[in-house]
Write a protein that holds these residues in place. Structure first.
Motif, PDB file in Angstrom:
ATOM      1  N   GLN A  17      60.731  35.206  55.033  1.00  0.00           N
ATOM      2  CA  GLN A  17      62.013  34.835  54.634  1.00  0.00           C
ATOM      3  C   GLN A  17      61.855  34.281  53.392  1.00  0.00           C
ATOM      4  N   GLN A  18      63.026  34.169  52.458  1.00  0.00           N
ATOM      5  CA  GLN A  18      63.078  33.385  51.629  1.00  0.00           C
ATOM      6  C   GLN A  18      62.533  32.041  51.412  1.00  0.00           C
ATOM      7  N   LYS A  19      62.855  31.210  52.432  1.00  0.00           N
ATOM      8  CA  LYS A  19      62.592  29.821  52.330  1.00  0.00           C
ATOM      9  C   LYS A  19      60.990  29.734  52.531  1.00  0.00           C
ATOM     10  N   ASP A  20      60.245  30.894  52.994  1.00  0.00           N
ATOM     11  CA  ASP A  20      58.791  30.796  53.058  1.00  0.00           C
ATOM     12  C   ASP A  20      58.049  31.647  51.826  1.00  0.00           C
ATOM     13  N   ALA A  21      58.734  31.838  50.938  1.00  0.00           N
ATOM     14  CA  ALA A  21      58.173  32.630  49.991  1.00  0.00           C
ATOM     15  C   ALA A  21      57.161  31.696  49.224  1.00  0.00           C
ATOM     16  N   ASP A  22      57.355  30.408  48.782  1.00  0.00           N
ATOM     17  CA  ASP A  22      56.451  29.421  48.219  1.00  0.00           C
ATOM     18  C   ASP A  22      55.212  29.410  49.119  1.00  0.00           C
ATOM     19  N   LYS A  23      55.513  29.345  50.327  1.00  0.00           N
ATOM     20  CA  LYS A  23      54.359  29.044  51.423  1.00  0.00           C
ATOM     21  C   LYS A  23      53.484  30.319  51.291  1.00  0.00           C
ATOM     22  N   HIS A  24      54.142  31.490  51.299  1.00  0.00           N
ATOM     23  CA  HIS A  24      53.277  32.679  51.420  1.00  0.00           C
ATOM     24  C   HIS A  24      52.431  32.825  50.317  1.00  0.00           C
ATOM     25  N   MET A  25      52.962  32.359  48.998  1.00  0.00           N
ATOM     26  CA  MET A  25      52.336  32.363  47.869  1.00  0.00           C
ATOM     27  C   MET A  25      51.002  31.323  48.179  1.00  0.00           C
ATOM     28  N   GLU A  26      51.215  30.405  48.692  1.00  0.00           N
ATOM     29  CA  GLU A  26      49.957  29.356  48.724  1.00  0.00           C
ATOM     30  C   GLU A  26      48.803  30.056  49.850  1.00  0.00           C
ATOM     31  N   GLN A  27      49.518  30.431  50.730  1.00  0.00           N
ATOM     32  CA  GLN A  27      48.551  30.655  52.064  1.00  0.00           C
ATOM     33  C   GLN A  27      47.800  32.144  51.737  1.00  0.00           C
ATOM     34  N   ALA A  28      48.685  32.989  50.803  1.00  0.00           N
ATOM     35  CA  ALA A  28      47.923  34.353  50.623  1.00  0.00           C
ATOM     36  C   ALA A  28      47.277  34.271  49.276  1.00  0.00           C
ATOM     37  N   ALA A  29      46.911  33.298  48.675  1.00  0.00           N
ATOM     38  CA  ALA A  29      46.190  33.103  47.459  1.00  0.00           C
ATOM     39  C   ALA A  29      44.927  34.044  47.301  1.00  0.00           C
ATOM     40  N   GLN A  30      43.988  33.724  48.600  1.00  0.00           N
ATOM     41  CA  GLN A  30      42.856  34.713  48.723  1.00  0.00           C
ATOM     42  C   GLN A  30      43.180  36.157  48.487  1.00  0.00           C
ATOM     43  N   LYS A  31      44.024  36.489  49.418  1.00  0.00           N
ATOM     44  CA  LYS A  31      44.439  37.765  49.600  1.00  0.00           C
ATOM     45  C   LYS A  31      45.058  38.512  48.295  1.00  0.00           C
ATOM     46  N   HIS A  32      45.930  37.594  47.609  1.00  0.00           N
ATOM     47  CA  HIS A  32      46.235  38.021  46.364  1.00  0.00           C
ATOM     48  C   HIS A  32      45.261  38.185  45.407  1.00  0.00           C
ATOM     49  N   LEU A  33      44.270  37.411  45.338  1.00  0.00           N
ATOM     50  CA  LEU A  33      43.047  37.209  44.308  1.00  0.00           C
ATOM     51  C   LEU A  33      42.298  38.774  44.512  1.00  0.00           C
ATOM     52  N   ARG A  34      42.119  38.682  45.747  1.00  0.00           N
ATOM     53  CA  ARG A  34      41.349  40.314  46.228  1.00  0.00           C
ATOM     54  C   ARG A  34      42.102  41.387  45.810  1.00  0.00           C
ATOM     55  N   LEU A  35      43.349  41.437  46.031  1.00  0.00           N
ATOM     56  CA  LEU A  35      44.116  42.673  45.575  1.00  0.00           C
ATOM     57  C   LEU A  35      44.088  42.572  44.065  1.00  0.00           C
ATOM     58  N   SER A  36      44.083  41.594  43.382  1.00  0.00           N
ATOM     59  CA  SER A  36      44.228  41.531  42.001  1.00  0.00           C
ATOM     60  C   SER A  36      42.818  42.127  41.323  1.00  0.00           C
ATOM     61  N   THR A  37      41.783  41.702  41.920  1.00  0.00           N
ATOM     62  CA  THR A  37      40.409  41.990  41.596  1.00  0.00           C
ATOM     63  C   THR A  37      40.236  43.364  41.822  1.00  0.00           C
ATOM     64  N   SER A  38      40.687  44.129  43.185  1.00  0.00           N
ATOM     65  CA  SER A  38      40.667  45.439  43.524  1.00  0.00           C
ATOM     66  C   SER A  38      41.077  46.286  42.501  1.00  0.00           C
ATOM     67  N   LYS A  39      42.431  45.789  42.118  1.00  0.00           N
ATOM     68  CA  LYS A  39      43.480  46.720  41.207  1.00  0.00           C
ATOM     69  C   LYS A  39      42.705  46.505  39.825  1.00  0.00           C
ATOM     70  N   ASN A  40      42.043  45.695  39.486  1.00  0.00           N
ATOM     71  CA  ASN A  40      41.444  45.633  38.060  1.00  0.00           C
ATOM     72  C   ASN A  40      40.228  46.489  38.133  1.00  0.00           C
ATOM     73  N   GLN A  41      39.498  46.548  39.201  1.00  0.00           N
ATOM     74  CA  GLN A  41      38.332  47.198  39.339  1.00  0.00           C
ATOM     75  C   GLN A  41      38.775  48.826  39.249  1.00  0.00           C
ATOM     76  N   THR A  42      39.795  49.083  39.968  1.00  0.00           N
ATOM     77  CA  THR A  42      40.109  50.498  39.968  1.00  0.00           C
ATOM     78  C   THR A  42      40.561  50.777  38.579  1.00  0.00           C
ATOM     79  N   LYS A  43      41.201  49.896  38.014  1.00  0.00           N
ATOM     80  CA  LYS A  43      41.790  50.286  36.628  1.00  0.00           C
ATOM     81  C   LYS A  43      40.647  50.646  35.523  1.00  0.00           C
ATOM     82  N   HIS A  44      39.531  49.605  35.776  1.00  0.00           N
ATOM     83  CA  HIS A  44      38.390  49.513  34.668  1.00  0.00           C
ATOM     84  C   HIS A  44      37.869  50.964  35.118  1.00  0.00           C
ATOM     85  N   SER A  45      37.437  51.282  36.386  1.00  0.00           N
ATOM     86  CA  SER A  45      36.741  52.537  36.619  1.00  0.00           C
ATOM     87  C   SER A  45      37.571  53.814  36.351  1.00  0.00           C
ATOM     88  N   LEU A  46      38.719  53.684  36.280  1.00  0.00           N
ATOM     89  CA  LEU A  46      39.575  54.962  35.766  1.00  0.00           C
ATOM     90  C   LEU A  46      39.480  54.961  34.285  1.00  0.00           C
TER      91      LEU A  46
END
Length: 153
Positions: A123-152
């Motif tokens: 829900q839009q009211k929880d978007a900021d809370k999601h960004m805080e709570q999912a920071a680790q998940k987002h970091l892993r996704l970003s790292t994974s995406k960068n690794q995939t990008k560099h390997s390609l």
């Protein structure tokens, strides 16, 4: 003299039947196809006739009662609507609903990091809370995406 009396009575009868008699059956003046005793016609014309003149209570468009109810109200831009998310904040009218939905606290929105692979919808009211709570998940996704990008690359 008798003939004259009869003619006066006949003229009065015609006037009575033509204008005053409440028991004469007459057609509705709005051409709806209904016929009523004159004594019921006012009620029909005021409350029941689908062809009676009517205007939209919201935008004042004029038409027949049936046209306004069936065709116009479902699309009237000034018609008062409820938020489909049931947030309790009612937009003033239908034409402002889209603007409200973009800001509605209960609207469902995708994570702003969807391009990284976060598929969460909150829900839009929880978007900021999601960004805080999912920071680790987002970091892993970003790292994974960068690794995939560099390997390609």
């Amino acid at each position: 003299m008798v003939v004259t009396g009869w003619m006066v009575w006949e003229t009065e009868l015609e006037q009575h039947l033509g204008e005053k008699c409440k028991f004469v059956v007459v057609d509705c003046q709005y051409n709806c196809g209904e016929v009523y005793m004159r004594r019921f016609l006012t009620e029909h014309k005021t409350n029941d006739c689908l062809k009676r003149p009517h205007s939209c209570d919201y935008c004042l468009l004029e038409g027949t009662y049936q046209e306004i109810q069936d065709d116009h109200l479902p699309v009237c831009p000034k018609y008062l609507v409820e938020c489909p998310n049931e947030c309790g904040v009612a937009p003033p009218d239908r034409c402002q609903l889209d603007g409200h939905l973009r800001e509605c606290p209960l609207a469902m929105v995708e994570c702003e990091l969807k391009e990284l692979g976060c598929e969460d919808v909150v829900q839009q009211k929880d978007a900021d809370k999601h960004m805080e709570q999912a920071a680790q998940k987002h970091l892993r996704l970003s790292t994974s995406k960068n690794q995939t990008k560099h390997s390609l690359g």
